[in-house]
Design an enzyme around this catalytic site. Sequence first.
Site, short mmCIF file in Angstrom:
data_model
loop_
_atom_site.label_atom_id
_atom_site.label_comp_id
_atom_site.label_asym_id
_atom_site.label_seq_id
_atom_site.Cartn_x
_atom_site.Cartn_y
_atom_site.Cartn_z
N HIS A 201 -7.08 0.94 2.99
CA HIS A 201 -6.45 -0.08 2.14
C HIS A 201 -5.49 -0.92 2.99
O HIS A 201 -4.87 -0.42 3.92
CB HIS A 201 -5.71 0.51 0.94
CG HIS A 201 -4.73 1.61 1.21
ND1 HIS A 201 -5.02 2.72 1.97
CD2 HIS A 201 -3.45 1.79 0.80
CE1 HIS A 201 -3.98 3.53 2.03
NE2 HIS A 201 -3.01 2.98 1.34
N HIS A 216 6.35 2.02 -1.08
CA HIS A 216 6.54 2.32 0.35
C HIS A 216 5.84 1.29 1.22
O HIS A 216 4.89 0.63 0.80
CB HIS A 216 6.02 3.73 0.70
CG HIS A 216 4.53 3.88 0.68
ND1 HIS A 216 3.84 4.28 -0.44
CD2 HIS A 216 3.57 3.68 1.64
CE1 HIS A 216 2.55 4.34 -0.17
NE2 HIS A 216 2.36 3.97 1.08
N TYR A 257 5.97 11.09 3.93
CA TYR A 257 6.79 10.07 3.29
C TYR A 257 8.26 10.43 3.47
O TYR A 257 8.65 11.59 3.31
CB TYR A 257 6.50 9.98 1.79
CG TYR A 257 5.17 9.41 1.43
CD1 TYR A 257 4.96 8.03 1.39
CD2 TYR A 257 4.11 10.25 1.09
CE1 TYR A 257 3.73 7.51 1.04
CE2 TYR A 257 2.89 9.73 0.73
CZ TYR A 257 2.70 8.36 0.71
OH TYR A 257 1.48 7.84 0.35
#
Length: 311
Positions: A201, A216, A257
């Site tokens: 993506h 994010h 993350y």
Amino acid sequence: MAMTGVLRPGHVQLRVMNLDDAVRHYRDIMGLTETGRDAEGRVYLKCRDEIDHHSVVLREADCAGLDFIGFKVLDEATLDRLEADLRAHGLETTRLPAGELLETGERVRFQVPSGHWFELYAKKTAVGNGCGLVDPTPWAPENKRGMAPLRLDHALLYGPNIGAVQKLFTEVLGFTLVERVLNPEGSANLIIFLNCSIKSHDIAFAEYPEPGKLHHCSFLMESWEDVLRAGDIMSMNKVPVDIGPTRHGVTRGRTIYAWDPSGNRFETFKEDRQPYPDHAPLTWTFEALGAGGGLDYVQRKLHETFLTVVT
């Protein structure tokens, strides 16, 4: 595939609440290279394998979040054509002059139905990656410091009306729907993953009641080992971690993350899927996002912060 139209994510401008702390994080801990500062006080940085002048712009503000995200297009004729197509689709556009961002040509800015601001541009000064253009080295030692991401890879944005966003990106801007997560009722898309290349993506959107939110920004790492090394550096520098190290089922990315000092979430990411435009999009049910390992393939659970914490 032939690369035409929209080429790739080119830059993000992030709001940070303390510029010195943010520069320390992105430059000294993550390892981006500072490439300039402008009269407005914005700081420009690039990742180690990026050719263009900058991919991250930091602006000090009262609240964290995303000002805008820019995509590079093939050439100025493409920029003119896409501006006309956006207007024909019913969007207002604004031309920003060359030089308003350092070393960047004219930009076409517009707001998408999720409330986020995007811009397209064709020109940005190439400063190189330190490897040279003739008999290049595989990497430049002076650029490999800190976490040392290769590039700004993608962003996940939260906001309403993602059905209209999908229509805009696929029918006007030429993106492909690569993967999707259905809502709990199975009646509509909750998260969509779109590309303009063969990456898993280049941009993603999640349905959310508040417009214009940043989930994010993601930075591509060279290997899974480099993702793990980034985790060591996060711990050494007391960078707060949200999720990981783990693997996503969705996109098959390997990931950590964490949050920058202002609370903007960032991701260190190793891509593990390269879909071509003729590949059918993958579909995940909402149940599988958690129990099926869509978000966290190792623990097979949903993390509340992932669904609720945005800037």
